[in-house]
Design a protein around this motif. Structure first.
Motif, mmCIF file in Angstrom:
data_model
loop_
_atom_site.group_PDB
_atom_site.id
_atom_site.type_symbol
_atom_site.label_atom_id
_atom_site.label_comp_id
_atom_site.label_asym_id
_atom_site.label_seq_id
_atom_site.Cartn_x
_atom_site.Cartn_y
_atom_site.Cartn_z
ATOM 1 N N THR A 89 23.579 43.764 38.316
ATOM 2 C CA THR A 89 24.016 43.413 39.672
ATOM 3 C C THR A 89 22.997 43.935 40.691
ATOM 4 O OG1 THR A 89 25.231 45.461 40.077
ATOM 5 C CG2 THR A 89 26.417 43.694 38.920
ATOM 6 N N PRO A 90 23.096 43.521 41.944
ATOM 7 C CA PRO A 90 22.177 43.987 42.984
ATOM 8 C C PRO A 90 22.379 45.458 43.380
ATOM 9 C CG PRO A 90 23.328 41.991 43.698
ATOM 10 C CD PRO A 90 23.956 42.443 42.419
ATOM 11 N N HIS A 91 23.375 46.111 42.810
ATOM 12 C CA HIS A 91 23.668 47.511 43.126
ATOM 13 C C HIS A 91 22.412 48.382 43.052
ATOM 14 C CE1 HIS A 91 25.419 51.573 42.160
ATOM 15 N NE2 HIS A 91 26.137 51.224 43.205
ATOM 16 N N PHE A 92 21.577 48.156 42.063
ATOM 17 C CA PHE A 92 20.333 48.906 41.857
ATOM 18 C C PHE A 92 19.476 48.909 43.132
ATOM 19 C CE2 PHE A 92 15.792 48.672 40.839
ATOM 20 C CZ PHE A 92 15.598 49.799 40.050
ATOM 21 N N GLU A 93 19.252 47.723 43.702
ATOM 22 C CA GLU A 93 18.401 47.614 44.892
ATOM 23 C C GLU A 93 18.971 48.398 46.069
ATOM 24 O OE1 GLU A 93 18.976 44.915 42.947
ATOM 25 O OE2 GLU A 93 16.939 44.387 42.338
ATOM 26 N N TYR A 94 20.269 48.315 46.273
ATOM 27 C CA TYR A 94 20.892 49.016 47.391
ATOM 28 C C TYR A 94 20.794 50.530 47.232
ATOM 29 C CZ TYR A 94 22.876 44.446 48.449
ATOM 30 O OH TYR A 94 23.036 43.121 48.730
ATOM 31 N N VAL A 95 21.110 51.016 46.058
ATOM 32 C CA VAL A 95 21.074 52.457 45.812
ATOM 33 C C VAL A 95 19.646 52.989 45.965
ATOM 34 C CG1 VAL A 95 21.380 54.259 44.064
ATOM 35 C CG2 VAL A 95 23.144 52.518 44.395
ATOM 36 N N CYS A 96 18.695 52.329 45.336
ATOM 37 C CA CYS A 96 17.297 52.791 45.396
ATOM 38 C C CYS A 96 16.764 52.773 46.822
ATOM 39 C CB CYS A 96 16.412 51.935 44.494
ATOM 40 S SG CYS A 96 16.786 52.097 42.749
ATOM 41 N N ALA A 97 17.005 51.686 47.529
ATOM 42 C CA ALA A 97 16.488 51.558 48.896
ATOM 43 C C ALA A 97 17.081 52.605 49.819
ATOM 44 C CB ALA A 97 16.752 50.152 49.432
ATOM 45 N N GLU A 98 18.384 52.781 49.766
ATOM 46 C CA GLU A 98 19.030 53.729 50.677
ATOM 47 C C GLU A 98 18.686 55.172 50.339
ATOM 48 O OE1 GLU A 98 20.338 52.777 53.531
ATOM 49 O OE2 GLU A 98 19.806 50.778 52.845
ATOM 50 N N ALA A 99 18.608 55.496 49.065
ATOM 51 C CA ALA A 99 18.228 56.856 48.674
ATOM 52 C C ALA A 99 16.808 57.153 49.135
ATOM 53 C CB ALA A 99 18.359 57.034 47.159
ATOM 54 N N THR A 100 15.905 56.219 48.928
ATOM 55 C CA THR A 100 14.510 56.403 49.318
ATOM 56 C C THR A 100 14.375 56.559 50.829
ATOM 57 O OG1 THR A 100 13.781 55.123 47.403
ATOM 58 C CG2 THR A 100 12.204 55.376 49.205
ATOM 59 N N LYS A 101 15.005 55.655 51.580
ATOM 60 C CA LYS A 101 14.932 55.738 53.047
ATOM 61 C C LYS A 101 15.551 57.030 53.561
ATOM 62 C CE LYS A 101 16.640 51.571 53.771
ATOM 63 N NZ LYS A 101 17.188 50.374 54.418
ATOM 64 N N GLY A 102 16.682 57.397 53.003
ATOM 65 C CA GLY A 102 17.371 58.606 53.451
ATOM 66 C C GLY A 102 16.577 59.871 53.184
ATOM 67 N N ILE A 103 15.979 59.961 52.020
ATOM 68 C CA ILE A 103 15.167 61.139 51.689
ATOM 69 C C ILE A 103 13.942 61.211 52.592
ATOM 70 C CG2 ILE A 103 13.722 62.177 49.885
ATOM 71 C CD1 ILE A 103 15.851 61.053 47.853
ATOM 72 N N ALA A 104 13.271 60.080 52.797
ATOM 73 C CA ALA A 104 12.102 60.056 53.681
ATOM 74 C C ALA A 104 12.493 60.457 55.106
ATOM 75 C CB ALA A 104 11.458 58.668 53.673
ATOM 76 N N HIS A 105 13.608 59.946 55.584
ATOM 77 C CA HIS A 105 14.088 60.281 56.931
ATOM 78 C C HIS A 105 14.366 61.778 57.045
ATOM 79 C CE1 HIS A 105 16.014 59.736 60.815
ATOM 80 N NE2 HIS A 105 17.020 60.472 60.368
ATOM 81 N N CYS A 106 14.997 62.340 56.038
ATOM 82 C CA CYS A 106 15.308 63.773 56.027
ATOM 83 C C CYS A 106 14.029 64.598 56.093
ATOM 84 C CB CYS A 106 16.095 64.107 54.766
ATOM 85 S SG CYS A 106 16.390 65.861 54.542
ATOM 86 N N MET A 107 13.039 64.218 55.313
ATOM 87 C CA MET A 107 11.778 64.949 55.296
ATOM 88 C C MET A 107 11.135 64.931 56.685
ATOM 89 S SD MET A 107 8.565 64.670 52.631
ATOM 90 C CE MET A 107 8.524 62.902 52.653
ATOM 91 N N LEU A 108 11.138 63.789 57.320
ATOM 92 C CA LEU A 108 10.540 63.674 58.652
ATOM 93 C C LEU A 108 11.362 64.397 59.714
ATOM 94 C CD1 LEU A 108 9.465 59.931 58.508
ATOM 95 C CD2 LEU A 108 7.980 61.944 58.333
ATOM 96 N N GLU A 109 12.672 64.261 59.648
ATOM 97 C CA GLU A 109 13.553 64.875 60.641
ATOM 98 C C GLU A 109 13.456 66.401 60.627
ATOM 99 O OE1 GLU A 109 18.336 65.116 61.715
ATOM 100 O OE2 GLU A 109 17.662 63.783 60.119
ATOM 101 N N HIS A 110 13.333 66.982 59.445
ATOM 102 C CA HIS A 110 13.370 68.443 59.321
ATOM 103 C C HIS A 110 12.010 69.073 59.021
ATOM 104 C CE1 HIS A 110 17.695 68.693 59.717
ATOM 105 N NE2 HIS A 110 17.762 67.610 58.973
ATOM 106 N N SER A 111 10.966 68.252 58.904
ATOM 107 C CA SER A 111 9.619 68.753 58.566
ATOM 108 C C SER A 111 9.657 69.651 57.333
ATOM 109 C CB SER A 111 8.998 69.495 59.749
ATOM 110 O OG SER A 111 8.781 68.621 60.816
ATOM 111 N N THR A 112 10.449 69.249 56.362
ATOM 112 C CA THR A 112 10.548 69.971 55.101
ATOM 113 C C THR A 112 9.988 69.091 53.995
ATOM 114 O OG1 THR A 112 12.538 71.125 55.840
ATOM 115 C CG2 THR A 112 12.142 71.069 53.470
ATOM 116 N N PRO A 113 8.974 69.556 53.280
ATOM 117 C CA PRO A 113 8.441 68.756 52.176
ATOM 118 C C PRO A 113 9.502 68.502 51.102
ATOM 119 C CG PRO A 113 6.888 70.481 52.768
ATOM 120 C CD PRO A 113 8.173 70.771 53.505
ATOM 121 N N ILE A 114 9.625 67.232 50.709
ATOM 122 C CA ILE A 114 10.553 66.859 49.645
ATOM 123 C C ILE A 114 9.757 66.129 48.572
ATOM 124 C CG2 ILE A 114 12.607 65.543 49.001
ATOM 125 C CD1 ILE A 114 13.612 65.884 51.873
ATOM 126 N N GLY A 115 9.764 66.693 47.377
ATOM 127 C CA GLY A 115 9.120 66.028 46.244
ATOM 128 C C GLY A 115 10.024 64.901 45.772
#
Length: 156
Positions: A89-115
């Motif tokens: 199902t398309p569930h994969f695309e939604y989960v991957c996209a939102e997790a990736t965007k959210g983690i990147a946003h968090c890293m930028l918002e808090h200036s904390t490196p996230i591997g």
């Protein structure tokens, strides 16, 4: 002739505090990523008492937990480890996209490196390859990227 200034991160984890966010979903893969990352960080001087391992349900929850950890100011870096394997199902695309965007946003918002060690694979074989077989261990690679970014940030 002028001398160029070069800023580069040293792969030295001594004195750092790191949080590892690891998903329970697909834990047979994620546990190998965690093991590789822990081995790498400890071999580079990170004391085990300076590591906090946070287990969460799945990849979709990663941004929230990373944000909470980053906002606490307790950690020099965060390592996000998980595995999402494509289904029918398309569930994969939604989960991957939102997790990736959210983690990147968090890293930028808090200036904390996230591997970023969230595997996004088409099948189980690809996940196994990226968790320590043919393609190396992506947990190690994410830990190395986080560590180098922490050390670069210290110099900026």
């Amino acid at each position: 002739m002028s001398t160029m200034t070069t800023i580069a991160g040293q792969l030295d984890a001594k004195g750092l505090k790191v949080a590892i966010v690891a998903t329970r979903f697909n834990d047979f893969i994620v546990d190998r990523l965690v093991g590789g990352a822990l081995d790498y960080l400890e071999r580079h001087g990170l004391a085990s008492e300076n590591i906090t391992l946070v287990r969460i349900p799945g990849a979709f929850e990663m941004p929230l937990i990373c944000k909470k950890l980053a906002a606490s100011g307790k950690y020099d870096g965060i390592l996000a480890l998980g595995a999402v394997i494509r289904g029918g199902t398309p569930h994969f695309e939604y989960v991957c996209a939102e997790a990736t965007k959210g983690i990147a946003h968090c890293m930028l918002e808090h200036s904390t490196p996230i591997g970023f060690g969230l595997l996004t694979c088409d099948n189980i074989e690809q996940a196994i390859e990226r968790a320590g077989s043919k393609a190396g261990n992506k947990g190690v690679e994410a830990a190395a990227a986080m560590l180098e970014t922490i050390r670069v940030m210290e110099q900026l």
